[in-house]
Design an enzyme around this catalytic site. Structure first.
Site, PDB file in Angstrom:
ATOM      1  N   SER A  52      -9.649   1.100   3.100  1.00 33.65           N
ATOM      2  CA  SER A  52      -8.779   2.030   2.495  1.00 33.65           C
ATOM      3  C   SER A  52      -7.609   1.350   1.692  1.00 33.65           C
ATOM      4  CB  SER A  52      -8.217   3.046   3.274  1.00 33.65           C
ATOM      5  OG  SER A  52      -7.050   2.462   4.124  1.00 33.65           O
ATOM      6  N   LYS A 112       0.952  -1.102   0.193  1.00 37.56           N
ATOM      7  CA  LYS A 112      -0.019   0.045  -0.117  1.00 37.56           C
ATOM      8  C   LYS A 112       0.809   1.005   0.121  1.00 37.56           C
ATOM      9  CE  LYS A 112      -4.023   1.690   2.840  1.00 37.56           C
ATOM     10  NZ  LYS A 112      -4.582   1.231   4.194  1.00 37.56           N
ATOM     11  N   SER A 117      -9.568  -0.964   7.340  1.00 36.41           N
ATOM     12  CA  SER A 117      -8.790  -0.850   6.108  1.00 36.41           C
ATOM     13  C   SER A 117      -8.367  -2.268   5.492  1.00 36.41           C
ATOM     14  CB  SER A 117      -7.929   0.252   6.234  1.00 36.41           C
ATOM     15  OG  SER A 117      -8.942   1.490   6.152  1.00 36.41           O
TER      16      SER A 117
END
Lengths: 97, 474
Positions: B152, B77, B176
């Site tokens: 996310s 990420k 997330s």
């Protein structure tokens, strides 16, 4: 319930050092009021005898030796992301006047 | 079927010289390129990945020891600091930022021979549940490009299910990792708070943030956790890891006590999602696990607690972005104060601003006790209810989300509606307990996630029951 005024939003923006457009001020006024409305359900909860939690695994005052470690980075490496610099220093706008 | 073998099998073949790390990297880069229309990836780390692959292949050839993840490509990420590309947190604020050091998690994976090939898209600064809040692009769900991947860590979950790499890293502050795993059909593990160092990860809400893997199987997740976990002097919140390997899993279901969370099975839960969760419960019962309904009466308050504590910590953590030392800086400011506020206005997107404003409000003089301190105290109540539940059962079970992936744009203009997506995931972060989302079937070709939780530090037991469940329901 809690309804933010335009002045409330401007005060928050000033505290948080964010300049907002008129549209954003208007939008946030409504949205933040709605979120505050939702979280205000906490006011009614009985928490008699309970302490607030800020750390969940029970660690307290984690200490280490204050020693310098070499990360193999130069002064120049560390300044790479600085937007304005001069003579190897970070340059900022005038603070006074 | 995935084009990737299990992670331990890939590494074993690289160690034996049966697979070349260089080929694995090319395979990952090719897949990323071929599927770029899903917008899962912000940037590749191609040059550095190729160099690392070449050195691993050379080491194998020269009979030198290579690590447990030798040659295994992965995607991080883009809120993990990495060498070889920018680290942006999908924000205009950090566009162009080059990390001076790498996250501990990345360093530990690289030390075992894993190779970071790309950086995944996310909601900017990890603020969101759909990856629509990225300042750069919207990631599309691999099962239906008109739908969100969840967030996310939406880029990470989509990348794994698009076969771009055998695993990806995510961060989980209120769901997330688990929510995108649920929406994309991946396995998503949120470990116990503090089990994985957060040094070098862009901070969101520090009393809640954890790091974890997104994978196709529970076994893969266990291996990645095993490599990443443990005390790190660079993150003083880290806790000791298990002395046993997290890959040594006890998968016996017989007589295991699993509590079905009553509060997650009632109102607000999509009926088809409930059916899939019930089907999983039936299969666990058939395998002689003992399932009981259990109530944690304060769980319905968890989201309200979260949306006080999270923005408060966000506003504090994001105060470092002042436009002076790194990150976006406004060009037309007249003085320092204006430079701060204009840089922040231009560099932050709407959701970051909204959370900074909210957090500033609940922390400001006159409201601190009523909101922030009150939320911290209700948090204690929730923690106590988890502790009490775990005196009666070994694990807790429920859906990961009340629904399947929603359409892109569907919740975009209503932040409160978007926040409700996290209603079943935030409690684990508030209590610091480990939780995992595993696939539990589909509804109209859209995946459903089943969530399992365990007491703090029982990550290995959680992985064991998750693997057993994965086997029982597949």
């Amino acid at each position: 319930m809690t309804k933010l005024s335009r002045d409330d939003v401007l005060k928050l923006a000033r505290l948080a050092r964010i300049s907002l457009s008129d549209d954003e001020i208007k939008e946030f006024q409504g949205q933040i009021s709605e979120i505050l409305q939702y979280i205000s359900q906490l006011q009614a909860v009985d928490v008699t005898g309970l302490q607030p939690t800020s750390q969940v695994t029970g660690l307290v005052n984690v200490m280490r030796e204050d020693v310098i470690e070499d990360y193999g980075m130069s002064h120049q490496d560390l300044l790479r992301n600085v937007p304005h610099k001069q003579d190897g220093l970070i340059k900022v706008k005038r603070m006074i006047g | 079927m995935s084009q990737w073998l299990a992670i331990d099998e890939i590494a074993a073949k690289v160690q034996k010289g049966e697979l070349l790390a260089a080929d694995l990297v090319e395979q990952a880069l090719r897949t990323i390129h071929d599927r770029k229309e899903f917008q899962a990836v912000i940037a590749t780390v191609a040059e550095r990945a190729r160099e690392r692959a070449a050195s691993i292949d050379a080491a194998v050839k020269n009979k030198r020891k290579v690590g447990r993840l030798a040659g295994v490509p992965f995607i991080a990420k883009d809120n993990f600091l990495t060498f070889g590309s920018e680290t942006t947190a999908a924000s205009n604020m950090l566009k162009g930022f080059h990390a001076p050091y790498q996250a501990t998690a990345i360093e530990r994976l690289e030390a075992e021979g894993a190779i970071c090939v790309a950086k995944a898209n996310l909601d900017a600064f990890a603020h969101g549940s759909s990856t629509e809040n990225s300042d750069f692009m919207v990631t599309k769900n691999p099962h239906d490009p008109e739908r969100v991947p969840g967030g996310s860590s939406g880029g990470s979950a989509a990348a794994v299910m698009l076969d771009m790499a055998p695993f990806a890293l995510g961060t989980d502050t209120g769901g997330s990792i688990r929510l995108p795993a649920s929406f994309c059909g991946a396995v998503g593990l949120k470990p116990t708070y503090g089990l994985v160092s957060r040094s070098g990860v862009v901070a969101m809400a520090s009393s809640l943030d954890v790091i974890g893997p997104l994978t196709r199987t529970v076994e893969d997740a266990a291996l990645v956790l095993d490599v990443m976990s443990g005390v790190d002097t660079l993150d003083s919140t880290t806790i000791p890891r298990d002395t046993d390997s997290y890959t040594k899993l006890n998968t016996h279901l017989k007589n295991k006590k699993i509590g079905i969370i009553k509060e997650y099975m009632g109102e607000g839960l999509n009926a088809d999602v409930r059916d899939r969760v019930q089907a999983a419960i039936d299969k666990l019962q058939a395998a002689e696990a003992e399932l009981v309904e259990i109530s944690l009466p304060s769980l319905p308050l968890a989201l309200a607690v979260y949306y006080v504590i999270c923005p408060a910590e966000v506003s504090s953590n994001l105060s470092r972005y002042d436009g002076q030392r790194y990150g976006h800086t406004a060009t037309d400011a007249k003085n320092l104060d204006e430079s701060f506020s204009k840089s922040r206005d231009e560099g932050f997107g709407k959701e970051a601003k909204r959370r900074i404003m909210m957090g500033t409000y609940v922390l400001s003089s006159g409201y601190y006790d009523a909101y922030y301190r009150k939320a911290q105290t209700v948090r204690t109540k929730i923690i106590q209810e988890f502790a009490e539940a775990f005196t009666k059962v070994d694990f807790l079970l429920g859906p990961t989300a009340p629904q399947t992936a929603f359409k892109i744009g569907e919740n975009a203009s209503d932040p409160m509606q978007m926040y409700l997506t996290d209603i079943m995931t935030v409690a684990a972060n508030l209590a610091g307990v480990p939780a995992i989302s595993i696939p539990a079937g589909e509804i109209d070709d859209l995946p459903v996630g089943l969530q399992l939780m365990a007491p703090q530090r029982a990550d290995r037991a959680l992985l064991g029951i998750a693997k057993a469940t994965e086997r029982a329901i597949s």
